[in-house]
Design an enzyme around this catalytic site. Structure first.
Site, PDB file in Angstrom:
ATOM      1  N   ARG A 156      48.426 -12.803  47.416  1.00 50.58           N
ATOM      2  CA  ARG A 156      48.143 -12.542  46.006  1.00 50.58           C
ATOM      3  C   ARG A 156      47.611 -11.114  45.877  1.00 50.58           C
ATOM      4  NH1 ARG A 156      42.334 -15.531  44.655  1.00 50.58           N
ATOM      5  NH2 ARG A 156      41.185 -14.476  46.280  1.00 50.58           N
ATOM      6  N   ASN A 199      42.861 -11.500  37.265  1.00 54.18           N
ATOM      7  CA  ASN A 199      41.743 -12.061  38.034  1.00 54.18           C
ATOM      8  C   ASN A 199      41.201 -10.981  38.947  1.00 54.18           C
ATOM      9  OD1 ASN A 199      40.242 -14.579  38.852  1.00 54.18           O
ATOM     10  ND2 ASN A 199      40.931 -13.862  40.855  1.00 54.18           N
ATOM     11  N   GLU A 200      39.925 -10.696  38.788  1.00 54.54           N
ATOM     12  CA  GLU A 200      39.246  -9.759  39.684  1.00 54.54           C
ATOM     13  C   GLU A 200      40.076  -8.503  39.965  1.00 54.54           C
ATOM     14  OE1 GLU A 200      37.928 -11.798  43.215  1.00 54.54           O
ATOM     15  OE2 GLU A 200      36.191 -12.605  42.171  1.00 54.54           O
ATOM     16  N   GLU A 208      32.660 -17.395  38.250  1.00 54.87           N
ATOM     17  CA  GLU A 208      32.881 -18.092  39.525  1.00 54.87           C
ATOM     18  C   GLU A 208      31.637 -17.973  40.377  1.00 54.87           C
ATOM     19  OE1 GLU A 208      36.106 -16.639  41.922  1.00 54.87           O
ATOM     20  OE2 GLU A 208      37.430 -16.389  40.210  1.00 54.87           O
ATOM     21  N   TRP A 265      36.030 -17.354  52.876  1.00 56.92           N
ATOM     22  CA  TRP A 265      36.282 -16.009  53.400  1.00 56.92           C
ATOM     23  C   TRP A 265      35.079 -15.443  54.132  1.00 56.92           C
ATOM     24  CZ3 TRP A 265      32.815 -13.028  50.813  1.00 56.92           C
ATOM     25  CH2 TRP A 265      32.483 -13.386  49.518  1.00 56.92           C
ATOM     26  N   GLU A 284      42.968 -21.279  50.574  1.00 54.01           N
ATOM     27  CA  GLU A 284      41.561 -21.562  50.295  1.00 54.01           C
ATOM     28  C   GLU A 284      41.242 -23.040  50.456  1.00 54.01           C
ATOM     29  OE1 GLU A 284      40.229 -17.856  47.701  1.00 54.01           O
ATOM     30  OE2 GLU A 284      41.202 -19.404  46.499  1.00 54.01           O
ATOM     31  N   HIS A 337      37.602 -23.939  51.019  1.00 52.84           N
ATOM     32  CA  HIS A 337      36.610 -23.464  50.049  1.00 52.84           C
ATOM     33  C   HIS A 337      36.039 -24.668  49.314  1.00 52.84           C
ATOM     34  CE1 HIS A 337      34.683 -21.072  46.940  1.00 52.84           C
ATOM     35  NE2 HIS A 337      35.021 -19.980  47.603  1.00 52.84           N
TER      36      HIS A 337
HETATM   37  C1  GAL Z   1      37.347 -15.017  44.177  1.00 57.51           C
HETATM   38  C2  GAL Z   1      38.655 -15.294  43.479  1.00 57.51           C
HETATM   39  C3  GAL Z   1      38.997 -16.776  43.435  1.00 57.51           C
HETATM   40  C4  GAL Z   1      38.770 -17.382  44.779  1.00 57.51           C
HETATM   41  C5  GAL Z   1      37.347 -17.144  45.189  1.00 57.51           C
HETATM   42  C6  GAL Z   1      36.975 -17.769  46.505  1.00 57.51           C
HETATM   43  O1  GAL Z   1      37.289 -13.718  44.654  1.00 57.51           O
HETATM   44  O2  GAL Z   1      38.629 -14.807  42.169  1.00 57.51           O
HETATM   45  O3  GAL Z   1      40.344 -16.926  43.028  1.00 57.51           O
HETATM   46  O4  GAL Z   1      39.629 -16.800  45.695  1.00 57.51           O
HETATM   47  O5  GAL Z   1      37.124 -15.759  45.326  1.00 57.51           O
HETATM   48  O6  GAL Z   1      35.659 -17.456  46.898  1.00 57.51           O
END
Ligand code: GAL
Length: 668
Positions: free
Chosen positions: A114, A152-153, A309, A317, A357, A360
């Site tokens: 992505r 997104n970000e 978020e 990560w 993910e 996560h």
């Molecule tokens: C953010 C992102 C999310 C998801 C999240 C996981 O950086 O916007 O889509 O990847 O991290 O921690």
């Protein structure tokens, strides 16, 4: 009274990224039931749905999104509808391989993940605006859509591309900035050095890998360009959405204290400032960083903001993907509210079973609802409901810390006098003692209106332009207390050294001058009078009107002032010419607060964070026990604790690890 940035979501918004396309539709009904059980009132949808929404160029399939939005609406849950442009589909890259970004070393990246696109790519922009337009047209009037979430970000994973298209865009940006005057660029970049003089705009390249070090002035413009280039993509999508639906607020999610983008330039373009924050499991006091980045967001927003978020637990990560400790989810989430968030959301609603993910955490974990996370999520929903009246209240800081991305970038460029300097570490070192003392802090641009503050702190502001420097000095001159950290004001807006003695921009206000830096080797310290030590930096300060507060008692600068204080106009200007150990820095900051007349919100028992939000009729005192020892905290006689709804006349008792939010009516 200004209107709230997201008026149609009541109380404190609560939700998550919701990715139902990852699940069979039978699961969706359960999602709705569980969202209602948890008190979720808004979810972020469609963030990574491009491949499903547009199966081939110009062909759309909105059937799934229609059903998702319909279901949300039927269940009284609002949608923060995303444009899916952070993850272009494979068909797009096959048709437009030139849209893939090229790194510094000339390697073109591949698709299959992505956020892999060249910010200057024409085909990417065209495709992004096409899907944005189609979505905006279809859902402009959808009753579920309470907010639009662009992309997104921005800047996550890729914030720069070094391809030829980017080179052309960089040149166009430079031609605008320098009004087509190449001599002005040569001057600003100091290109007489190392034979870098440019005779033709086309000679200018992005700072690709070369044999020797880069030109800092060139790098600085490159970082500015990279931030602006993504901002222009954001604005283009936002404008498409606004045209279709002018009243629905628009946001994009920031990445806390990232160095990718200059958010001072971004924030005014957003209706809602929103942030993504992931506490680092390696940080034993992550609550301080949560407070710092939340204060930064409140300052960027100039009021309430949205935590778009964070995590209920494991963050895949990070190196060690740890669970949150007992009560940590609640303390973390409510700390964001304490520092001004009026919306609390997680990544993500339901933990994925497949994809990058899959490890996560989420609101609904792999284990399902018979889990600690789910119980915590439901409890948090009830807490946020109980805090509805806090919505719209603001901070009460009398202390400001400067925060500037230009200074941060430049400080961390190669070939500094000390390459160990990290902007965020310097700011956090000054922020920490204030956080521990319960002193509220705003972050400001150097050229901000400083009239609301008594004390302004300037750590790590290596680069400052003339306006910013004059504004900060003027604050002291008009009676404020100013404290400047070492190496601040060293260079001008073009990253040129300010001549005649360090620290150039602030010499006069500080009443000192240094002729040479004496940075310290990693791990080395020098002793200070009074028993403290300092590290990282020292310099040969000569007093030119200022007095020495403390000085070195060993090393090459024995007896040279390390901290100075100058009366300047109606106020004072301090210089911390070194990096004192935490206890010494705490003493300096205590002295500064006393001199400026700054009071802590309330003296906090150790380990208890105390934050105040204020509305016209009440103060809301957030008491968060990070230390795990519990405490009794004095409060007003007519105080009410909102999470329990109980009156707490005179004192509130915090059980270990717990939180209290106390309403104290304001009288008169
Ligand atoms: C953010 C992102 C999310 C998801 C999240 C996981 O950086 O916007 O889509 O990847 O991290 O921690």
């Amino acid at each position: 009274m200004t209107t709230h940035p997201f008026p149609s979501v009541p109380g404190i918004a609560y939700g998550a990224d919701y990715n139902p396309e990852q699940w069979p539709e039978e699961v969706w009904a359960e999602d709705m039931r569980l969202m209602r059980e948890a008190g979720v009132n808004i979810v972020n949808v469609g963030i990574f749905s491009w491949a499903l929404l547009e199966p081939s160029e110009g062909t759309y399939d909105f059937s799934r999104m229609d059903r998702i939005l319909g279901l949300l609406h039927d269940n009284g849950i609002a949608a923060d509808l995303a444009t899916p442009t952070a993850a272009p589909p494979a068909w797009f890259y096959r048709a437009h391989p030139e849209a893939l970004p090229v790194d510094k070393d000339g390697r073109r990246l591949s698709y299959g993940s992505r956020q892999t696109f060249c910010p200057s790519s024409h085909s990417y922009r065209e495709a992004a605006l096409r899907i944005t337009g189609a979505l905006a047209e279809r859902y402009a009037d959808h009753p579920a859509v309470a907010m639009w979430h662009i992309h997104n970000e921005y800047g996550c994973h890729t914030n720069a591309c070094y391809c030829d298209t980017s080179a052309a865009a960089f040149r166009a940006w430079l031609r605008t900035k320098y009004a087509d005057d190449l001599a002005a660029l040569n001057d600003a970049w100091g290109t007489t050095f190392w034979s870098q003089w440019y005779y033709d705009w086309d000679e200018i390249l992005p700072p690709r890998a070369t044999a020797a070090g880069p030109n800092p002035s060139n790098l600085l413009d490159w970082r500015r360009f990279c931030s602006d280039e993504l901002l222009s993509l954001y604005k283009a999508e936002r404008d498409v959405v606004r045209e279709a639906t002018p009243v629905t607020p628009v946001t994009t999610n920031f990445m806390a204290i990232t160095d990718a983008l200059d958010y001072w330039r971004w924030a005014p373009e957003l209706d809602v400032v929103s942030n993504d924050h992931y506490a680092m499991s390696t940080d034993p006091e992550a609550e301080i960083e949560i407070a710092l980045s939340s204060d930064l967001m409140r300052s960027l927003a100039g009021g309430p903001w949205f935590l778009m978020e964070h995590s209920t637990g494991a963050v895949n990560w990070q190196t060690v993907n740890r669970a949150k400790k007992s009560g940590e989810l609640r303390r973390n989430a409510l700390a964001h509210v304490a520092h001004g968030a009026d919306g609390i959301a997680f990544f993500q609603w339901r933990a994925s079973k497949a994809g990058a993910e899959q490890w996560h955490s989420a609101m609904v974990p792999h284990a399902g609802t018979d889990s600690q996370i789910w119980r915590d999520v439901v409890r948090l929903g009830a807490d946020l409901k109980a805090l509805a009246e806090v919505r719209g209240s603001t901070g009460t800081a009398e202390v400001a810390i400067t925060w500037d991305w230009n200074a941060r970038w430049a400080l961390e460029f190669p070939a500094q006098p000390n390459s160990q300097l990290r902007y965020v570490d310097l700011v956090r070192a000054w922020y920490e003692p204030l956080w521990r003392a319960g002193v509220a802090v705003d972050f400001v641009r150097p050229d901000a209106d400083l009239s609301p503050y008594r004390l302004v702190l300037v750590p790590g502001l290596y680069l400052v332009d003339d306006e910013g420097a004059a504004n900060l000095a003027g604050f002291a001159e008009r009676g404020g207390t100013l404290a400047v950290g070492f190496h601040s004001g060293a260079v001008d807006r073009n990253c040129h050294v300010r001549l005649g003695g360090y620290p150039g921009a602030f010499r006069e206000a500080l009443g000192i001058s240094s002729d040479e830096h004496f940075p310290l080797q990693p791990g080395d310290t020098v002793a200070l009078r009074g028993g403290g030590t300092s590290s990282l930096w020292s310099e040969r300060v000569r007093l030119e009107g200022a007095e020495a507060v403390t000085w070195y008692t060993d090393g090459p600068l024995t007896d040279v002032p390390a901290v100075t204080r100058n009366t300047y106009g109606e106020g004072t200007a301090w210089y911390l010419a070194t990096h004192p150990d935490p206890a010494t820095l705490t003493s300096c900051l205590t002295a500064l607060c006393t001199e400026a007349g700054v009071e802590p919100v309330r003296t906090a028992p150790e380990g208890v964070e105390v934050v105040r939000r204020r509305s016209p009729s009440a103060d809301y005192l957030f008491l968060i026990d990070h230390g795990g020892h519990g405490a009794a905290v004095p409060v007003a006689e007519d105080a009410v604790e909102l999470l329990t709804g109980k009156a707490t006349p005179g004192s509130v008792t915090l059980a270990p690890g717990e939180i209290a939010v106390v309403r104290q009516p304001r009288h008169g």
